[in-house]
Scaffold this active site. Structure first.
Site, PDB file in Angstrom:
ATOM      1  N   GLY A 140      14.605  52.664  27.536  1.00 25.53           N
ATOM      2  CA  GLY A 140      14.668  53.988  26.924  1.00 25.53           C
ATOM      3  C   GLY A 140      16.094  54.494  26.998  1.00 25.53           C
ATOM      4  CB  CYS A 200      15.383  84.352  36.532  1.00 23.46           C
ATOM      5  SG  CYS A 200      15.919  85.379  35.183  1.00 23.46           S
ATOM      6  CE1 TYR A 233      12.664  59.184  30.110  1.00 21.91           C
ATOM      7  CE2 TYR A 233      14.834  58.239  30.543  1.00 21.91           C
ATOM      8  CZ  TYR A 233      13.480  58.076  30.309  1.00 21.91           C
ATOM      9  OH  TYR A 233      12.936  56.822  30.271  1.00 21.91           O
TER      10      TYR A 233
HETATM   11  N1  LLP Z   1       8.732  51.657  30.612  1.00 20.91           N
HETATM   12  C1  LLP Z   1       7.981  52.454  31.356  1.00 20.91           C
HETATM   13  C2  LLP Z   1       6.618  52.077  31.668  1.00 20.91           C
HETATM   14  C3  LLP Z   1       8.504  53.645  31.840  1.00 20.91           C
HETATM   15  O1  LLP Z   1       7.769  54.438  32.600  1.00 20.91           O
HETATM   16  C4  LLP Z   1       9.846  53.986  31.532  1.00 20.91           C
HETATM   17  C5  LLP Z   1      10.423  55.230  32.037  1.00 20.91           C
HETATM   18  C6  LLP Z   1      10.574  53.121  30.711  1.00 20.91           C
HETATM   19  C7  LLP Z   1       9.986  51.962  30.275  1.00 20.91           C
HETATM   20  C8  LLP Z   1      11.970  53.400  30.296  1.00 20.91           C
HETATM   21  O2  LLP Z   1      12.854  53.501  31.380  1.00 20.91           O
HETATM   22  P1  LLP Z   1      14.426  53.669  31.088  1.00 20.91           P
HETATM   23  O3  LLP Z   1      14.956  52.435  30.416  1.00 20.91           O
HETATM   24  O4  LLP Z   1      14.615  54.862  30.238  1.00 20.91           O
HETATM   25  O5  LLP Z   1      15.011  53.852  32.434  1.00 20.91           O
HETATM   26  N2  LLP Z   1      13.016  61.483  34.003  1.00 20.91           N
HETATM   27  C9  LLP Z   1      13.843  60.443  34.488  1.00 20.91           C
HETATM   28  C10 LLP Z   1      13.503  59.085  33.904  1.00 20.91           C
HETATM   29  C11 LLP Z   1      12.075  58.663  34.154  1.00 20.91           C
HETATM   30  C12 LLP Z   1      11.744  57.359  33.525  1.00 20.91           C
HETATM   31  C13 LLP Z   1      10.288  57.205  33.414  1.00 20.91           C
HETATM   32  N3  LLP Z   1       9.851  55.973  32.870  1.00 20.91           N
HETATM   33  C14 LLP Z   1      15.306  60.777  34.177  1.00 20.91           C
HETATM   34  O6  LLP Z   1      15.542  61.851  33.631  1.00 20.91           O
HETATM   35  O7  LLP Z   1      16.185  60.008  34.490  1.00 20.91           O
END
Ligand code: LLP
Length: 852
Positions: A735, A803, A832
């Site tokens: 992602g 706030c 995100y």
């Molecule tokens: N696959 C699954 C099953 C996932 O849960 C996620 C992300 C991805 C792929 C993609 O991960 P990435 O390549 O984007 O790291 N809120 C957090 C990130 C949480 C990611 C959750 N799952 C942030 O703002 O960094």
């Protein structure tokens, strides 16, 4: 201006000294040059001072005379009378020798000739080259202070000078001319005898003269442009330290950096004379300025240094606890054997101390004799060779919360001793010496990645050593799309509306192309949760990506924007039965990661191909796993695998794929290879599996200088594991990697305010638009787009309009002085960002624009 032995060793270097003096003169300054002996001469004189044989002494003196005369010849100079008489005096001293009782005084007297000769030679060269320079005898101005704990050797050969500013001397010299030259390393004692200042003594001399004369500054000219955040020989990515205060510099110098002698800072503190370190061969480089503390800098680790050759002495005794005098007894033995203790660690029944080779003559005899004596009062263990790794930074205690990754690294090692200095300037770990060379570069990277070493503060941190002296710093040299050509357009977008996200599609496409070049991967699924903007989904679908969805909403978003996408995965967490039912009605492949759905709704999955998400355990999820939650929430634990397979069989569901997504923001290219290998070995036992999905989590570096994910290395790893298990398809689902850098958040300055020492810059975007800094402590570059070219002079706390005390987007950010209405850009928020935004405080949502 102080020049060391190699800087005075040939005619060309003297010409350089001359032009450097000239440049200072042009700035309106008067110059006092302090020189070391011509390189190699001090060693020869030390031999001469020690030689018992008259013949050897005379040969040494003759060689020294020859060396200087050759230099004169190369400089095309006639021999100055001063040099002739110094050489004659040295020859006589060599002939006469000394009585044993006078050995120390003789050594001091003879060794002083190195600097006396080089300064005389230098004065002649400068005179002859149109730069009349007055020669001063340093011994007339620097008088050593006798200290109570000094023995004869330290009094004569390692003397201390405590200069008191002398305005009369300064005025007297000012009346005599503009250029002076004198000797480093030498002084006189109370009786007028020549004494030496010990190792690194010329730096100390320069500092003493700087203090004495109330100099504008002291410049130490050497072979490198200053102090760095680590030893550049070990860590080429080490950054130049532009600005240090005396205490920090002293700490860095005494914990390993060789560029400056630690003693030379003390004389400058009181009179607040700044010291500048410069590279003689590259005078255009800015160097390091050391001066009084500046309070407006962001708290930061300044350097990580290492000292090798440390010996630990561990003393164990059940009798020591609460016993009066135990330490006094053991330390008395250290005193007897002339060993100075550096670090101390203590427990109920153990005291461990370190002996530093720079302070001690650590020969094995001395240690053995010490151990024999100590054995009378306790059990002794000598541990060597060790190394002390030190993190230096003012207020290091206040930075501990940022150091968790660094501390975790020490968790894997044998740490013999941890010590935190009482001045709150350092934190030291003593480990086995063998681990240091590989550990140090790694720790340096972790410090940058964690934001503990604030490389974003360019008032403190300059370019890397590699950039200055090496083949260039690839990571640092790639500007972001908005730096290249986006500014005008972004300003126009922001003037139309803020807060506003802007996404740069060419960047998304560049990232997906880079990943698609890794041909070991059979299919890429974009993790929609990172950013479900329809234009991004469309562009990625057109590029051939499939999609990973975590909810019916994401499945619907893909269906609407990219109905023909190459592949669709549904990987929910704790989804309700109805959501599974919905997903099974689409063309998505459904992934389960608990027993519950099969136990309770088994009929839903009859005759279906499903994927199974596994929790591979701690070893692979070492990267903080999915942030913001307990990693135990995700994936089937391996001990439940047999039950899961039985349930699947009972309900006629076929496990066609195994999946593991272990962590986000991972920059270690081997991570996914390890996952693949582990999934593959499990898949072999299951039989029905044809796909291994190793998840997403590909990281993007945030801090300046932080190294990115090495895609070539990732490609190699994946090729390696696929060659071992070629029967499986390899899927991945990134992602962040695809969209983070493509997105920026544009906001306008609402208000400014100063409270105490803190300056606040208020924005119309806050944690409602971008919650990651508050939630995950994520770090995003922040720039004032309106004033991109202006100097960054104010350190701001960048806050939003919500706030809530968590509403901080960036702490301690150095930016140009801002005005209401300025457009501020927050970088790397394509992933995100908007996806996690809320309407907290019922604020309007940030809108989104796409730049094609
Ligand atoms: N696959 C699954 C099953 C996932 O849960 C996620 C992300 C991805 C792929 C993609 O991960 P990435 O390549 O984007 O790291 N809120 C957090 C990130 C949480 C990611 C959750 N799952 C942030 O703002 O960094």
């Amino acid at each position: 201006m102080k020049f060391g032995g190699t800087s005075v060793a040939n005619a060309a270097s003297w010409s350089r000294i001359r032009s450097l003096m000239e440049s200072r003169r042009r700035e309106g300054g008067r110059v006092l040059v302090v020189v070391s002996a011509v390189s190699g001469v001090t060693d020869a004189l030390r031999q001469l001072g020690k030689c018992a044989e008259r013949g050897d002494r005379e040969a040494a003196a003759a060689a020294i005379a020859r060396r200087h005369r050759e230099l004169l010849q190369a400089m095309q100079l006639a021999e100055p009378a001063g040099l002739t008489s110094l050489l004659a005096e040295l020859a006589e001293l060599a002939a006469v020798g000394c009585q044993a009782a006078e050995a120390r005084a003789y050594q001091a007297r003879t060794q002083a000739f190195g600097e006396l000769l080089s300064s005389t030679l230098g004065a002649a060269f400068l005179d002859a080259n149109g730069w009349p320079t007055r020669w001063l005898d340093a011994r007339e101005h620097l008088c050593a202070t006798a200290l109570p704990n000094q023995n004869l050797r330290t009094r004569m050969l390692s003397a201390m000078v405590a200069p008191v500013p002398d305005p009369a001397l300064a005025a007297q010299l000012a009346a005599q001319g503009d250029a002076f030259i004198t000797q480093g390393f030498i002084a006189r004692d109370g009786d007028g005898h020549t004494v030496l200042l010990g190792r690194g003594g010329s730096d100390t001399s320069a500092a003493c003269f700087g203090a004495l004369l109330g100099a504008q500054r002291v410049e130490i000219w050497t072979d490198v442009a200053g102090m760095f955040t680590a030893n550049p020989r070990q860590v080429p990515g080490a950054r130049l330290l532009r600005r240090l205060d005396y205490e920090e510099a002293q700490e860095i110098a005494s914990t390993g950096a060789k560029v400056l002698h630690p003693h030379c800072l003390q004389p400058l503190r009181e009179p607040r004379v700044p010291l500048l370190i410069k590279d003689t061969n590259r005078p255009e480089l800015e160097g390091t300025v050391i001066g009084p503390e500046v309070r407006t800098h962001a708290p930061s680790v300044k350097a990580i240094s290492a000292r090798k050759g440390i010996t630990l002495v561990s003393m164990e005794s059940v009798g020591m606890w609460q016993q009066v005098g135990f330490l006094a007894d053991v330390f008395a033995y250290f005193k007897t054997h002339g060993l100075s203790v550096d670090l101390i660690g203590s427990a109920e029944t153990n005291v461990t101390v370190s002996l530093d080779p720079t302070e001690n003559l650590l020969d094995s005899d001395a240690i053995a004799a010490l151990a024999t004596d100590l054995a009378k009062v306790c059990r002794v263990k000598v541990i060597a060779p060790c190394a002390a790794i030190t993190l230096v930074g003012r207020g290091i205690r206040s930075l501990l919360h940022t150091l968790s990754d660094v501390l975790a690294e020490f968790g894997h090692l044998r740490v013999h001793l941890i010590s935190q200095s009482s001045n709150n300037l350092n934190l030291t770990f003593v480990v086995d010496e063998g681990v240091v060379d590989t550990l140090l570069p790694h720790l340096h990277e972790l410090l940058i990645a964690a934001g503990s070493l604030r490389t974003d503060d360019d008032a403190l941190f300059g370019p890397s050593w590699q950039t200055l002296y090496g083949t260039g710093d690839v990571a640092a040299s790639v500007p972001a799309w908005w730096q290249e050509h986006g500014r005008e357009r972004l300003l126009a977008l922001a003037h139309a509306a803020t807060p506003r996200y802007a996404y740069h599609l060419p960047t998304v496409l560049a990232r997906v192309r880079a990943l698609q070049a890794l041909d070991a991967v059979d299919r890429w699924h974009y993790a929609v949760k990172a950013n479900p903007h329809p234009a991004i989904l469309r562009a990625l679908a057109a590029a051939g990506c499939g999609f990973e969805c975590g909810s019916p909403g994401e499945l619907r978003a893909v269906a609407a924007a990219a109905p023909d996408a190459a592949g669709l995965l549904y990987i929910p967490s704790f989804a309700a039965r109805g959501e599974f039912a919905f997903a099974l009605g689409t063309r998505a492949v459904v992934t389960l990661d608990t027993l519950y759905p099969l136990q309770h709704w088994g009929e839903l999955f009859r005759d279906r191909e499903i994927m199974l998400r596994l929790d591979l355990g701690r070893d692979l999820g070492d990267h903080g796993t999915i942030r913001g939650g307990d990693s135990g929430k995700f994936g089937l634990p391996l001990d439940q695998l047999p039950t899961f397979l039985q349930l699947a069989q009972r309900h006629g569901a076929r496990v066609a794929g195994l999946h593991a997504h272990a962590g986000t923001g991972v920059l270690d290219a081997d991570h996914w290879g390890r996952i693949y290998a582990q999934l593959a070995s499990l898949a072999e036992h299951i039989g029905s599996v044809s796909v291994l999905d190793v998840g997403g989590g590909l990281g993007v570096p945030a801090h300046p200088g932080e190294r990115g994910l090495d895609l070539d290395a990732l490609g190699r790893t994946l090729h390696g594991v696929k060659a071992a298990y070629p029967q499986y398809q390899l899927w991945m689902e990134p992602g962040r990697y695809l969209v983070a850098e493509a997105g920026v958040l544009l906001a306008r300055v609402t208000q400014l305010r100063t409270r105490g020492k803190l300056h606040y810059l208020g924005l119309d975007a806050g944690m409602d638009c971008l919650i990651r800094p508050a939630l995950d402590d994520s770090w995003h570059r922040i720039v004032n787009l309106t004033r991109l070219a202006e100097p960054t002079t104010v350190q701001y706390q960048v806050v939003g309009p919500i706030c809530d005390s968590s509403d901080i987007l960036g702490r301690d950010r150095r930016l140009p002085e801002a005005r209401e209405g300025d457009v501020v850009l927050i970088a790397q928020v394509g992933a995100y960002g908007k996806a996690m935004a809320s309407r907290y405080n019922l604020r309007d949502e940030a809108d989104e624009v796409v730049i094609e």
